[in-house]
Write a protein that holds these residues in place. Sequence first.
Motif, mmCIF file in Angstrom:
data_model
loop_
_atom_site.group_PDB
_atom_site.id
_atom_site.type_symbol
_atom_site.label_atom_id
_atom_site.label_comp_id
_atom_site.label_asym_id
_atom_site.label_seq_id
_atom_site.Cartn_x
_atom_site.Cartn_y
_atom_site.Cartn_z
ATOM 1 N N ILE A 191 -1.490 2.409 9.195
ATOM 2 C CA ILE A 191 -2.128 1.434 8.392
ATOM 3 C C ILE A 191 -2.872 0.256 8.917
ATOM 4 O O ILE A 191 -4.248 0.042 8.701
ATOM 5 C CB ILE A 191 -1.318 0.765 7.224
ATOM 6 C CG1 ILE A 191 -0.404 1.821 6.402
ATOM 7 C CG2 ILE A 191 -2.145 0.066 6.501
ATOM 8 C CD1 ILE A 191 0.498 1.368 5.325
ATOM 9 N N THR A 212 0.208 7.251 1.564
ATOM 10 C CA THR A 212 -0.757 6.030 2.063
ATOM 11 C C THR A 212 -1.240 6.328 3.383
ATOM 12 O O THR A 212 -2.168 6.396 3.803
ATOM 13 C CB THR A 212 -0.072 4.807 1.667
ATOM 14 O OG1 THR A 212 0.014 4.433 0.245
ATOM 15 C CG2 THR A 212 -1.127 3.676 2.156
ATOM 16 N N THR A 213 -0.028 6.463 4.239
ATOM 17 C CA THR A 213 -0.367 6.515 5.818
ATOM 18 C C THR A 213 -1.104 7.963 6.133
ATOM 19 O O THR A 213 -2.003 7.936 6.877
ATOM 20 C CB THR A 213 0.912 6.622 6.357
ATOM 21 O OG1 THR A 213 1.760 7.767 5.859
ATOM 22 C CG2 THR A 213 1.640 5.207 6.745
ATOM 23 N N PHE A 244 2.061 1.731 -3.467
ATOM 24 C CA PHE A 244 1.080 2.646 -4.370
ATOM 25 C C PHE A 244 1.262 4.023 -4.319
ATOM 26 O O PHE A 244 1.160 4.758 -5.393
ATOM 27 C CB PHE A 244 -0.310 2.307 -3.759
ATOM 28 C CG PHE A 244 -1.471 2.922 -4.743
ATOM 29 C CD1 PHE A 244 -1.731 2.604 -6.053
ATOM 30 C CD2 PHE A 244 -2.058 4.041 -4.139
ATOM 31 C CE1 PHE A 244 -2.582 3.187 -6.741
ATOM 32 C CE2 PHE A 244 -3.080 4.602 -4.913
ATOM 33 C CZ PHE A 244 -3.219 4.223 -6.204
ATOM 34 N N GLY A 245 1.447 4.666 -3.033
ATOM 35 C CA GLY A 245 1.821 6.143 -3.016
ATOM 36 C C GLY A 245 3.052 6.714 -3.594
ATOM 37 O O GLY A 245 3.356 7.507 -4.462
ATOM 38 N N SER A 282 0.586 9.470 10.995
ATOM 39 C CA SER A 282 0.105 9.656 9.397
ATOM 40 C C SER A 282 1.021 10.079 8.655
ATOM 41 O O SER A 282 1.171 10.046 7.446
ATOM 42 C CB SER A 282 -1.077 10.583 9.503
ATOM 43 O OG SER A 282 -2.222 9.982 10.268
ATOM 44 N N TRP A 338 6.382 8.290 -0.251
ATOM 45 C CA TRP A 338 6.384 7.193 0.752
ATOM 46 C C TRP A 338 5.559 7.314 1.767
ATOM 47 O O TRP A 338 5.065 6.573 2.958
ATOM 48 C CB TRP A 338 7.605 6.730 1.143
ATOM 49 C CG TRP A 338 8.486 7.862 2.017
ATOM 50 C CD1 TRP A 338 8.206 8.083 3.236
ATOM 51 C CD2 TRP A 338 9.925 8.309 1.464
ATOM 52 N NE1 TRP A 338 9.266 8.755 3.628
ATOM 53 C CE2 TRP A 338 10.398 8.698 2.797
ATOM 54 C CE3 TRP A 338 10.377 8.473 0.457
ATOM 55 C CZ2 TRP A 338 11.389 9.750 2.758
ATOM 56 C CZ3 TRP A 338 11.637 9.150 0.503
ATOM 57 C CH2 TRP A 338 11.942 9.814 1.595
ATOM 58 N N ARG A 339 4.774 8.600 2.103
ATOM 59 C CA ARG A 339 4.101 8.923 3.271
ATOM 60 C C ARG A 339 2.617 9.057 2.697
ATOM 61 O O ARG A 339 1.576 9.126 3.698
ATOM 62 C CB ARG A 339 4.549 10.017 4.074
ATOM 63 C CG ARG A 339 5.913 9.827 4.517
ATOM 64 C CD ARG A 339 6.493 11.191 4.984
ATOM 65 N NE ARG A 339 7.998 11.045 5.729
ATOM 66 C CZ ARG A 339 8.814 11.854 5.473
ATOM 67 N NH1 ARG A 339 8.604 13.134 5.134
ATOM 68 N NH2 ARG A 339 9.980 11.671 6.034
ATOM 69 N N PHE A 349 -3.314 9.706 3.763
ATOM 70 C CA PHE A 349 -4.561 9.351 3.164
ATOM 71 C C PHE A 349 -5.302 8.722 4.260
ATOM 72 O O PHE A 349 -6.480 8.885 4.302
ATOM 73 C CB PHE A 349 -4.353 8.906 1.927
ATOM 74 C CG PHE A 349 -5.530 8.475 1.311
ATOM 75 C CD1 PHE A 349 -6.487 9.693 0.816
ATOM 76 C CD2 PHE A 349 -6.181 7.386 1.065
ATOM 77 C CE1 PHE A 349 -7.511 9.419 0.230
ATOM 78 C CE2 PHE A 349 -7.501 7.033 0.493
ATOM 79 C CZ PHE A 349 -8.215 7.994 0.212
ATOM 80 N N LEU A 350 -4.833 7.637 4.904
ATOM 81 C CA LEU A 350 -5.632 6.523 5.565
ATOM 82 C C LEU A 350 -5.798 7.219 6.781
ATOM 83 O O LEU A 350 -6.933 6.945 7.591
ATOM 84 C CB LEU A 350 -4.922 5.316 5.867
ATOM 85 C CG LEU A 350 -4.800 4.399 4.695
ATOM 86 C CD1 LEU A 350 -4.260 2.911 5.067
ATOM 87 C CD2 LEU A 350 -6.148 4.232 3.787
ATOM 88 N N LEU A 353 0.841 -1.193 -0.073
ATOM 89 C CA LEU A 353 0.008 -0.128 0.106
ATOM 90 C C LEU A 353 0.707 1.214 -0.017
ATOM 91 O O LEU A 353 0.583 2.286 -0.618
ATOM 92 C CB LEU A 353 -0.737 0.164 1.146
ATOM 93 C CG LEU A 353 -1.889 -1.025 1.128
ATOM 94 C CD1 LEU A 353 -2.620 -1.152 2.536
ATOM 95 C CD2 LEU A 353 -2.832 -0.953 -0.042
ATOM 96 N N MET A 354 2.204 1.131 0.600
ATOM 97 C CA MET A 354 3.044 2.399 0.823
ATOM 98 C C MET A 354 3.503 2.412 -0.847
ATOM 99 O O MET A 354 3.726 3.523 -1.187
ATOM 100 C CB MET A 354 3.978 2.128 1.657
ATOM 101 C CG MET A 354 3.382 2.281 3.218
ATOM 102 S SD MET A 354 4.818 1.806 4.406
ATOM 103 C CE MET A 354 6.012 3.012 3.894
#
Length: 592
Positions: free
Chosen positions: A193, A142-143, A126-127, A185, A139-140, A145-146, A123-124
């Motif tokens: 995550i 995904t964290t 993907f970012g 985050s 690299w940040r 956004f979630l 998932l990271m």
Amino acid sequence: MEQVAKPIVTLSPARADAWEKELRARLGVVGRLPHTLMVQGWIAAAIAGFVAFVTRFWNLNHPHTVVFDETYYVKGATSLLTQGFEGVWDGDDANDLFLQGDYSALSAIEGDYVVHPPLGKWLMAFGQFLFGENTGVGWRFTTAFLGVLAVMLIVYIAMRLFRSPFLAGFAGLAMALDGMGIALSRTGILDNILAFFTLAGFATLVLDRDDSRAKLAHRTAHGPLHPDGTPKDTWGPRLWSRPWMLATGLLLGMACGVKWSGIYAVAVFGLTAFSWGAGARRIVETKLWFGAGVFREGIPAFISLVPIALLTYIAAWIPWFVNPNGYGRQWAATTGSDKIPLSWAPDAISSLIHYHGSMWEFHNGLSSPHDYQSQAWQWLFQARPVSFFWRGTKELPNECGDSGCVQAITSIGNPAVWWLALLGLAVVIWCAIGKRDWRAWSILAGYAGLWLPWFAYMGRTIFQFYAIAVLPFVVLALTYGLAYFTGALGAPHARRLEWRALEEVEGSVVVVEKEINNHDDPVFSRFSPANEEPEPETEWWCPPKFTRRAYGAIGAVTGLIVIAAVFWMPLWWGSTVSHSFWGLHMWFSSWI
């Protein structure tokens, strides 16, 4: 003496619909809230989400270096993105080369021994795919956004629990302005995550409670009944369809695919679903309610939860299965057959089992001392936060006066949230035991699944920021406690029925009930046999009551949270501040 069998009655469709509403009320089914409240709830979620977006995405690329454990997870995500498996990064200058976009230190053939499942790193990745591998935004993302989604999700959950946009908005704002939530985050590690997926799993668990109880009320009211209103079937109707429980299994399986600690949420949330189901059977007065809770609630919930969670977890390893270079992927093919745990299974399965055994040994044997380690009992007090990043006076231009400039990132939570939530937790425990409020028990389920298990690892090296998964329930405990003290909590059920009976009058079934609403006004409802159908009734629910004292108290606590957030934000963002300003925040020596 021969026992006379109870007669069986069946209500007309209209009377059954009315009786279903009463059962839904007794079962505490929230159902669909009034349109106005739903709109207000979405507005509260949007406001909290906007605050979360600003606090989590502002200058996300800073600092442009890997902080704390980002060195493991960020480069692991890059390796997955670029070559499909986590390769070894060789050399002391691997981080410097990575930050320059030079991946020459990454092995293209040797798999790296990693001790966490791969889903979080995918998932990271993907970012990184969207914004670049060697930029902090990538690299940040995904964290961050979630983290925003989690804040909006807590608003939704609070609406289901408290039926108040004001309380839901308070919960969302408290979580949006918490330092642990902000710092985690803005850091490319796995814990935020994990926290999102466990929270999402809790949300679907609450939805399953409403959905299954609504089905129970419908099938009970429309099925054969004894004249006293109890179901003919001593176990009550069957409930096999649990779509929201399937969603819970999917989300918690994804949590386990990020970190193994998600398995505790699977266990505790599963037990929570069973207790809710058994309690529902008792409320509708099924004769064998506990057995029904086991066989018609617990087993269907288990079938919907555990297999899908297990399959989802295994699916997280699919890239490892298809790539021959993953760490340990060829273990079974290169070792003696006498050492293979399942000689009859495919080599990939045996290799994965062996890999998991190695991971288990690592986690249970991890006891090397660390300057910032802490025990689980300290987390709720924020006794030992972790310093994620530090850049001292010698590394920065001196633009801050005599004390010099520093940049620091700490995982300290918002003191106004965490410390006041300790009082809220005491209220939650009291109401769970003394008042049997299901909302209090649901909050405790979060603590039980995501915090208490860490007490079993007192000898292991663990850290305060693991409590990020508990943060949503800390916020809910704070909200619950505030609502309780200010009289704005509201009833856990839509209506409280003192007694009711189904009586047969001149050959017609009559529903007689005495009900007491939340304001202690007696309301009597009788379906007269003279009428062919009962009077139509609107869906009735019990909103919490707010007084000036309630608005004032909740507003005051909100003000404390905002003030604390403004004071601490530079140390959550890693802003450049004077060394003396940083020192003002070190209230205890354990915070340094």
